[in-house]
Design a protein around this motif. Structure first.
Motif, PDB file in Angstrom:
ATOM      1  N   ARG A   1      42.923  29.028-110.168  1.00 55.70           N
ATOM      2  CA  ARG A   1      44.355  28.896-109.686  1.00 55.70           C
ATOM      3  C   ARG A   1      44.505  28.238-108.754  1.00 55.70           C
ATOM      4  O   ARG A   1      44.032  28.178-107.160  1.00 55.70           O
ATOM      5  CB  ARG A   1      45.040  30.825-109.497  1.00 55.70           C
ATOM      6  N   GLY A   2      46.339  28.452-108.169  1.00 55.64           N
ATOM      7  CA  GLY A   2      46.943  27.673-107.215  1.00 55.64           C
ATOM      8  C   GLY A   2      46.251  25.826-106.737  1.00 55.64           C
ATOM      9  O   GLY A   2      46.047  24.501-107.823  1.00 55.64           O
ATOM     10  N   GLN A   3      45.773  25.781-105.373  1.00 59.34           N
ATOM     11  CA  GLN A   3      44.995  24.097-105.221  1.00 59.34           C
ATOM     12  C   GLN A   3      43.798  24.828-105.421  1.00 59.34           C
ATOM     13  O   GLN A   3      42.810  23.851-104.689  1.00 59.34           O
ATOM     14  CB  GLN A   3      45.334  24.027-104.283  1.00 59.34           C
ATOM     15  N   SER A   4      42.717  25.895-105.772  1.00 58.33           N
ATOM     16  CA  SER A   4      41.208  25.609-105.635  1.00 58.33           C
ATOM     17  C   SER A   4      40.948  25.112-106.645  1.00 58.33           C
ATOM     18  O   SER A   4      41.997  24.889-108.021  1.00 58.33           O
ATOM     19  CB  SER A   4      40.823  27.598-105.669  1.00 58.33           C
ATOM     20  N   GLY A   5      39.650  25.199-106.883  1.00 56.29           N
ATOM     21  CA  GLY A   5      38.924  24.604-107.968  1.00 56.29           C
ATOM     22  C   GLY A   5      38.747  25.920-109.170  1.00 56.29           C
ATOM     23  O   GLY A   5      39.029  27.369-109.357  1.00 56.29           O
TER      24      GLY A   5
ATOM     25  N   LEU B   1      49.238  29.902-115.777  1.00 59.95           N
ATOM     26  CA  LEU B   1      48.337  31.345-115.559  1.00 59.95           C
ATOM     27  C   LEU B   1      47.969  32.113-117.350  1.00 59.95           C
ATOM     28  O   LEU B   1      46.190  32.878-116.444  1.00 59.95           O
ATOM     29  CB  LEU B   1      48.804  31.926-114.567  1.00 59.95           C
ATOM     30  N   ALA B   2      47.803  32.096-117.853  1.00 58.87           N
ATOM     31  CA  ALA B   2      47.784  32.910-119.151  1.00 58.87           C
ATOM     32  C   ALA B   2      46.180  32.773-118.700  1.00 58.87           C
ATOM     33  O   ALA B   2      45.848  33.388-119.286  1.00 58.87           O
ATOM     34  CB  ALA B   2      48.376  32.111-120.501  1.00 58.87           C
ATOM     35  N   PRO B   3      45.454  31.525-119.225  1.00 58.45           N
ATOM     36  CA  PRO B   3      44.156  30.910-119.129  1.00 58.45           C
ATOM     37  C   PRO B   3      43.879  31.691-118.369  1.00 58.45           C
ATOM     38  O   PRO B   3      42.169  32.404-118.445  1.00 58.45           O
ATOM     39  CB  PRO B   3      43.802  29.901-118.699  1.00 58.45           C
ATOM     40  N   THR B   4      44.267  32.325-117.231  1.00 56.79           N
ATOM     41  CA  THR B   4      43.237  33.237-115.931  1.00 56.79           C
ATOM     42  C   THR B   4      43.203  34.804-116.344  1.00 56.79           C
ATOM     43  O   THR B   4      42.439  35.343-115.989  1.00 56.79           O
ATOM     44  CB  THR B   4      43.999  33.517-114.794  1.00 56.79           C
TER      45      THR B   4
END
Length: 300
Positions: A70-74, A206-209
């Motif tokens: 998510r966001g800027q993380s890998g 965000l759905a895939p998370t």
């Protein structure tokens, strides 16, 4: 090793740290004082707890990681499990020197797991940790259908599957035709996509998370006894209008963790710690932040 970007605002700094498997984890920092790490929940990024961070920033240095994927993380990478969440948090703690941690829902139970093995964690506050103790097959059985719908590009249908599977909506959702729910959810996602600003994390993005949140919950389901070895001070938080299927976890953890305090906020729901938004009109982060301030400043 940390790489810093130019702050997006004068008081907010974005940094990156590398987790054990090489994944880059972003975290955003604001404030001055003892370090506190705030971990966001499902369908969120670090930016969804900015109001809480700002409420604490006069007394604490607040670090807000983007959880992986998510966001800027890998990305999540292969073999995702709670161990990855613990390693990511460990990397942030080692870099920042923070000893206090907050988590909500899925990140709440991951934080409790981290407190079992990371001595750097001295105090933990969790809001309705997603530890499943009852109806586990029903509360985790939605993942396969969700994965199929996502693979077919049916994002709205997959979101409905997760909401029904985790009993996240009002009771009326249980009697509404699934097709109608999917149509309404599709309208919401299209509207959000149309009005999104640069940097916004939409429901579609965000759905895939949710797959990985489901995996995390399934992995830690029915593991209450293991938390008896948590040595950190623990504050258990929840709302009187929170998710009913998580209340047994709060009661069980209160009896299991050696050094624990529990507070229930009248009238607050499961998403109370997050920023107020169109997606989360019931957010009351200032109320939750007040308890975190008290807990993290109290003497051991």
């Amino acid at each position: 090793m940390t790489i810093q970007e130019r702050p997006q605002a004068a008081e907010l700094i974005t940094s990156f740290v590398t987790s054990d498997d090489g994944t880059r984890i972003a975290f955003h920092t604001i404030g001055h004082g003892p370090g506190v790490v705030l971990l966001h929940g499902s369908m969120e990024t670090a930016r969804n707890h900015m109001a809480m961070a700002e409420a604490l920033a006069d007394a604490f240095t607040v670090h807000l990681p983007d959880r992986r994927g998510r966001g800027q993380s890998g990305p999540y990478g292969d073999d995702y499990s709670v161990r990855k969440e613990v390693e990511d948090l460990d990397a942030v703690l080692n870099e920042t020197g923070a000893h206090y941690v907050f988590g909500v829902s899925a990140s709440g139970v991951a934080v409790l797991q981290a407190a079992r093995t990371l001595p750097a964690i001295h105090k933990v506050a969790v809001y309705e940790p997603a530890l499943l103790l009852e109806d586990i097959p029903q509360l985790t059985g939605w993942i396969d259908r969700f994965d199929r719908e996502m693979a077919e590009g049916k994002v709205a249908a997959a979101l409905v599957t997760s909401m029904l599977g985790l009993r996240l909506g009002p009771p009326i959702m249980n009697v509404m035709p699934r097709g109608l729910l999917t149509w309404l959810t599709g309208l919401l996602t299209k509207s959000e996509d149309k009005n999104a600003k640069p940097g916004d994390a939409t429901m579609r993005m965000l759905a895939p998370t949710l797959h990985y949140e489901g995996v995390l919950m399934a992995e830690l389901a029915d593991t209450l006894d293991r938390f008896a070895d948590v040595q950190a001070e623990v504050l258990l938080l929840g709302g009187s209008k929170g998710l009913p299927f998580l209340k047994p976890a709060l009661s069980g953890l209160e009896k299991t963790i050696p050094n624990v305090e529990r507070i229930e906020f009248p009238g607050l729901d499961h998403d109370a710690s997050g920023d107020v938004s169109k997606r989360n009109p019931a957010g009351r982060p200032e109320i939750v932040a007040a308890e975190l301030r008290r807990f993290f400043t109290s003497a051991a």
